[in-house]
Design a protein around this motif. Structure first.
Motif, mmCIF file in Angstrom:
data_model
loop_
_atom_site.group_PDB
_atom_site.id
_atom_site.type_symbol
_atom_site.label_atom_id
_atom_site.label_comp_id
_atom_site.label_asym_id
_atom_site.label_seq_id
_atom_site.Cartn_x
_atom_site.Cartn_y
_atom_site.Cartn_z
ATOM 1 N N THR A 1 7.673 -36.767 27.436
ATOM 2 C CA THR A 1 9.088 -36.448 27.421
ATOM 3 C C THR A 1 9.353 -35.322 26.438
ATOM 4 O OG1 THR A 1 9.623 -38.765 27.898
ATOM 5 C CG2 THR A 1 11.404 -37.382 27.030
ATOM 6 N N LEU A 2 10.106 -34.329 26.854
ATOM 7 C CA LEU A 2 10.445 -33.215 25.980
ATOM 8 C C LEU A 2 11.313 -33.695 24.808
ATOM 9 C CD1 LEU A 2 11.207 -30.482 28.646
ATOM 10 C CD2 LEU A 2 9.536 -30.245 26.794
ATOM 11 N N VAL A 3 11.028 -33.178 23.627
ATOM 12 C CA VAL A 3 11.786 -33.526 22.427
ATOM 13 C C VAL A 3 13.062 -32.677 22.375
ATOM 14 C CG1 VAL A 3 11.784 -33.496 19.901
ATOM 15 C CG2 VAL A 3 9.722 -34.193 21.156
ATOM 16 N N GLY B 1 26.056 -36.434 21.882
ATOM 17 C CA GLY B 1 24.634 -36.598 22.151
ATOM 18 C C GLY B 1 24.120 -35.844 23.354
ATOM 19 N N ASN B 2 24.970 -35.063 24.001
ATOM 20 C CA ASN B 2 24.525 -34.277 25.155
ATOM 21 C C ASN B 2 23.593 -33.163 24.696
ATOM 22 O OD1 ASN B 2 26.251 -35.637 27.124
ATOM 23 N ND2 ASN B 2 27.944 -34.642 26.050
ATOM 24 N N VAL B 3 22.386 -33.127 25.262
ATOM 25 C CA VAL B 3 21.361 -32.167 24.847
ATOM 26 C C VAL B 3 21.461 -30.905 25.698
ATOM 27 C CG1 VAL B 3 18.875 -31.755 24.657
ATOM 28 C CG2 VAL B 3 19.832 -34.003 24.057
ATOM 29 N N ASP B 4 21.501 -29.736 25.030
ATOM 30 C CA ASP B 4 21.535 -28.479 25.777
ATOM 31 C C ASP B 4 20.351 -27.574 25.470
ATOM 32 O OD1 ASP B 4 22.174 -27.604 23.248
ATOM 33 O OD2 ASP B 4 24.186 -26.928 23.739
ATOM 34 N N ALA B 5 19.442 -28.008 24.600
ATOM 35 C CA ALA B 5 18.223 -27.237 24.325
ATOM 36 C C ALA B 5 17.153 -28.176 23.798
ATOM 37 C CB ALA B 5 18.491 -26.133 23.311
ATOM 38 N N THR B 6 15.914 -27.942 24.200
ATOM 39 C CA THR B 6 14.790 -28.709 23.679
ATOM 40 C C THR B 6 14.113 -27.921 22.568
ATOM 41 O OG1 THR B 6 13.109 -27.792 25.167
ATOM 42 C CG2 THR B 6 14.425 -29.659 25.990
ATOM 43 N N LEU B 7 13.279 -28.611 21.817
ATOM 44 C CA LEU B 7 12.520 -27.956 20.749
ATOM 45 C C LEU B 7 11.614 -26.868 21.319
ATOM 46 C CD1 LEU B 7 12.737 -28.672 17.766
ATOM 47 C CD2 LEU B 7 10.612 -29.950 17.979
ATOM 48 N N LYS B 8 11.075 -27.121 22.472
ATOM 49 C CA LYS B 8 10.219 -26.134 23.138
ATOM 50 C C LYS B 8 11.028 -24.896 23.499
ATOM 51 C CE LYS B 8 7.140 -25.618 27.147
ATOM 52 N NZ LYS B 8 6.608 -26.277 28.360
ATOM 53 N N ASP B 9 12.223 -25.074 24.053
ATOM 54 C CA ASP B 9 13.099 -23.942 24.375
ATOM 55 C C ASP B 9 13.310 -23.060 23.153
ATOM 56 O OD1 ASP B 9 13.590 -24.811 27.004
ATOM 57 O OD2 ASP B 9 15.286 -26.037 26.382
ATOM 58 N N MET B 10 13.656 -23.686 22.054
ATOM 59 C CA MET B 10 14.014 -22.948 20.845
ATOM 60 C C MET B 10 12.823 -22.172 20.291
ATOM 61 S SD MET B 10 16.283 -26.081 19.300
ATOM 62 C CE MET B 10 17.252 -25.302 18.031
ATOM 63 N N ASN B 11 11.659 -22.778 20.345
ATOM 64 C CA ASN B 11 10.457 -22.113 19.851
ATOM 65 C C ASN B 11 9.988 -21.007 20.783
ATOM 66 O OD1 ASN B 11 8.796 -23.604 17.359
ATOM 67 N ND2 ASN B 11 10.387 -24.857 18.280
ATOM 68 N N GLN C 1 7.044 -36.209 23.443
ATOM 69 C CA GLN C 1 6.706 -37.588 23.121
ATOM 70 C C GLN C 1 5.787 -38.063 24.245
ATOM 71 O OE1 GLN C 1 10.546 -39.474 22.947
ATOM 72 N NE2 GLN C 1 10.956 -38.772 20.866
ATOM 73 N N LYS C 2 4.554 -38.344 23.892
ATOM 74 C CA LYS C 2 3.545 -38.604 24.926
ATOM 75 C C LYS C 2 3.282 -40.090 25.095
ATOM 76 C CE LYS C 2 1.062 -34.197 24.524
ATOM 77 N NZ LYS C 2 -0.260 -33.557 24.293
ATOM 78 N N GLY C 3 3.173 -40.490 26.362
ATOM 79 C CA GLY C 3 2.750 -41.832 26.715
ATOM 80 C C GLY C 3 1.522 -41.762 27.606
ATOM 81 N N THR C 4 1.069 -42.894 28.057
ATOM 82 C CA THR C 4 -0.132 -42.925 28.904
ATOM 83 C C THR C 4 0.116 -42.238 30.236
ATOM 84 O OG1 THR C 4 -0.796 -45.015 27.882
ATOM 85 C CG2 THR C 4 -1.835 -44.429 29.980
#
Length: 587
Positions: free
Chosen positions: A404-406, A414-424, A397-400
């Motif tokens: 932020t990693l998705v 809601g605890n995150v243990d993997a990002t979309l980038k990790d999985m790919n 998710q890009k800002g100016t």
């Protein structure tokens, strides 16, 4: 003065070039240093059937030795390390230098490896050559009875793990021999209740340019042999590759079974629970009050995954037509199915949830009802946490001033243990050109058009995450199920009425509930007719929740058959044509 100015000008011209040359030299030196840190030679011994091999060579490094490294590659922080490279025409007793620039996950290159003691193992995932009917030639892994699992595929070669020490990113010289071969899968045998069939598909064989098969495990109802004149509805469970009709057991649980802890569900002795549930289902299935239907689990692995997603696609071929018009009629004819659209109903969870809704949408008259639990994304505005139509990048998710990693996976809090980038990235290590045999690659193999080589086009660049909008539009037109329902309701609404039922936990681990919300909005606005089905959510329920509000997820996920078969038979009168036989099979 002019001479001095000229000399200064020459220096001004030369200095940037010298500076760039120095940078290039440093860069090359760094690359050479990386290459010199990797001296890994791999070979496999002579065997008559193992020559001129094509495939994917995977090198794994793991801290733990309790299981082999090939079973420790994961999306989360507990994963081992892996590097992958494509190989063509590899011959026995020919040492292959492992590519120092090979892509790695989770650490992308060898120079970033930490110091310490590790266990190293190599696996070779074999590819075969397919000469497709369209003239394209592709190299892909053929399923060999294991359901497209690279670390379990019969015939794949692997090495015995050995311990190594890494110091400051430098590995010792390694000579690895792929001295092991995964054995064939044992055939399953027919029983009184369970039969196994396999047919050659004319449609798929023509597409792939070789013999291709479909199979199924068939569960016959109590009294099937003693009621030879009765024809039965067909309960079709979609989902991942089934090795047998698991979940059905005619004997009580094994009293000597060593209890195993389920990390996923935080339950002790889960293997015992599974056996008890299977035995309870047998007693329910044969009891006096359960509807008499034929239940099947389909085997339809493709060269890309453990199942085809049950629809026609550019990369995989006409699996939807093959299942609907070849396999299912064959089963109905052999085992006395009614053989009409209203008498076939589909159900499943996750992959099977998407497939169940997909075949109901794609073949509105051929199926009588669908029950889709925790379905894979059914609205691509919520392709997990990516809107493929509006977002520019899947990974960030890009800002100016920041990006932020998705997230890719969470628990019920809601605890995150993997990002979309990790999985790919994990999939990218396991296979190039969509050949990992994993989740994100099969979605592309199902939904995407093919590239000039014959492989699926990427929905996004696997390294950068940048989304291809042309591919996204193709997906929308052909496989965005919610959009198709909205687009075609005026045409097929009467055929979909009373048939669509969707269930999802509101804390689904893969955020699949977001797409269900969007689909529900579309269904709730239908008119002429109203869809008259059901969409339901489980409070704080995770992946595989299927509409059961009375039992925990680790129990309800084992009860698909008894839940959805009963739901169908309770509602079948709403979709059956006038005069249909709704009584003889209820003995």
């Amino acid at each position: 003065m002019k001479t001095i100015r000229l000399k200064c000008s020459l220096l001004e011209l030369i200095m940037p070039v010298l500076f760039i040359s120095i940078l290039w030299s440093c860069s090359d030196t760094k690359k050479n240093e990386t290459a010199s840190n990797v001296d890994i030679k791999i070979e496999y011994p002579s065997a008559a059937e193992d020559k001129n091999l094509d495939g994917r060579l995977i090198l794994l490094l793991a801290e733990q030795a309790d299981t082999e490294p090939r079973f420790q590659l994961r999306d989360d922080a507990k994963t081992c390390q892996a590097f992958g490279m494509d190989v063509e025409n590899w011959n026995p007793n020919t040492a292959l230098q492992f590519d120092a620039k090979a892509f790695g996950y989770p650490i992308e290159n060898f120079s970033g490896l930490p110091s310490g003691d590790f266990y190293v193992q190599a696996v070779f995932h074999k590819y075969e050559t397919f000469n497709r009917a369209d003239g394209l030639v592709v190299k892909l892994p053929m399923d060999r009875g294991e359901g497209q699992q690279w670390n379990k595929a019969p015939g794949n070669l692997y090495s015995t793990p050995k311990k190594v020490t890494i110091t400051n990113g430098k590995l010792p010289h390694l000579s690895i021999v792929l001295d092991q071969k995964i054995p064939p899968i044992a055939a399953v045998e027919d029983t009184k209740y369970i039969k196994h069939i396999k047919i050659k598909s004319k449609l798929l064989s023509e597409f792939w340019g070789r013999d291709m098969y479909l199979g199924a495990h068939v569960l016959l109802p109590e009294g099937w042999e003693t009621h030879p004149d009765v024809k039965y509805p067909l309960a079709i469970m979609h989902g991942h590759y089934p090795k047998d009709f698991d979940g059905f057991r005619t004997t009580p649980p094994d009293p000597n079974l060593e209890p195993e802890y389920s990390e996923r569900f935080d339950v002790e002795g889960y293997n015992r629970i599974v056996q008890q549930e299977a035995y309870d289902f047998y007693k329910t299935w044969t009891g006096p009050d359960f509807p008499r239907v034929i239940a099947i689990k389909i085997q339809h692995p493709t060269p890309y995954y453990d199942d085809s997603y049950a629809v026609n696609s550019a990369a995989q071929g006409p699996y939807g037509d093959a299942i609907t018009y070849e396999l299912i009629p064959h089963i109905e004819k052999q085992f006395r199915g009614i053989g009409e659209g209203w008498s076939r109903f589909v159900y499943g969870g996750s992959t099977g949830g998407w497939e169940s809704l997909a075949v109901q949408v794609k073949y509105p008259k051929e199926y009588g009802m669908c029950f889709a639990a925790c379905p894979d994304p059914i609205d691509f505005r919520a392709y997990c946490l990516v809107n493929i139509y509006e977002d520019e990048n899947a990974y960030y998710q890009k800002g100016t001033f920041r990006k932020t990693l998705v997230p890719g996976h969470r628990d019920y809090l809601g605890n995150v243990d993997a990002t979309l980038k990790d999985m790919n990235y994990r999939e990218l290590v396991l296979g190039s050109k969509g050949r990992s045999g994993q989740q994100w690659d099969i979605w592309e193999a199902t939904y995407s058009p093919i590239d000039k080589e014959g492989y699926p086009k990427r929905i996004w660049d696997r390294l950068t995450g940048e989304i291809d909008k042309e591919v996204a539009e193709y997906w929308k037109e052909n496989y965005d199920l919610a959009d198709i329902l909205k687009r075609d309701w005026a045409k097929h609404g009467k055929d979909w009425e009373n048939k669509i039922h969707i269930y999802c936990g509101d804390m689904d681990n893969y955020y699949l509930n977001n797409a269900v919300y969007l689909a529900e909005d579309i269904l709730s606005e239908t008119t002429g007719p109203y869809y008259n089905g059901e969409v339901d959510y489980g409070d704080r329920a995770e992946h595989c929740w299927n509409g059961d509000h009375d039992n925990p997820n680790h129990i309800s996920r084992l009860r698909y058959h008894r839940m959805f078969i009963k739901k169908y038979t309770d509602k079948v009168a709403k979709i059956a044509p006038e005069g249909a036989d709704l009584k003889s099979w209820r003995y």
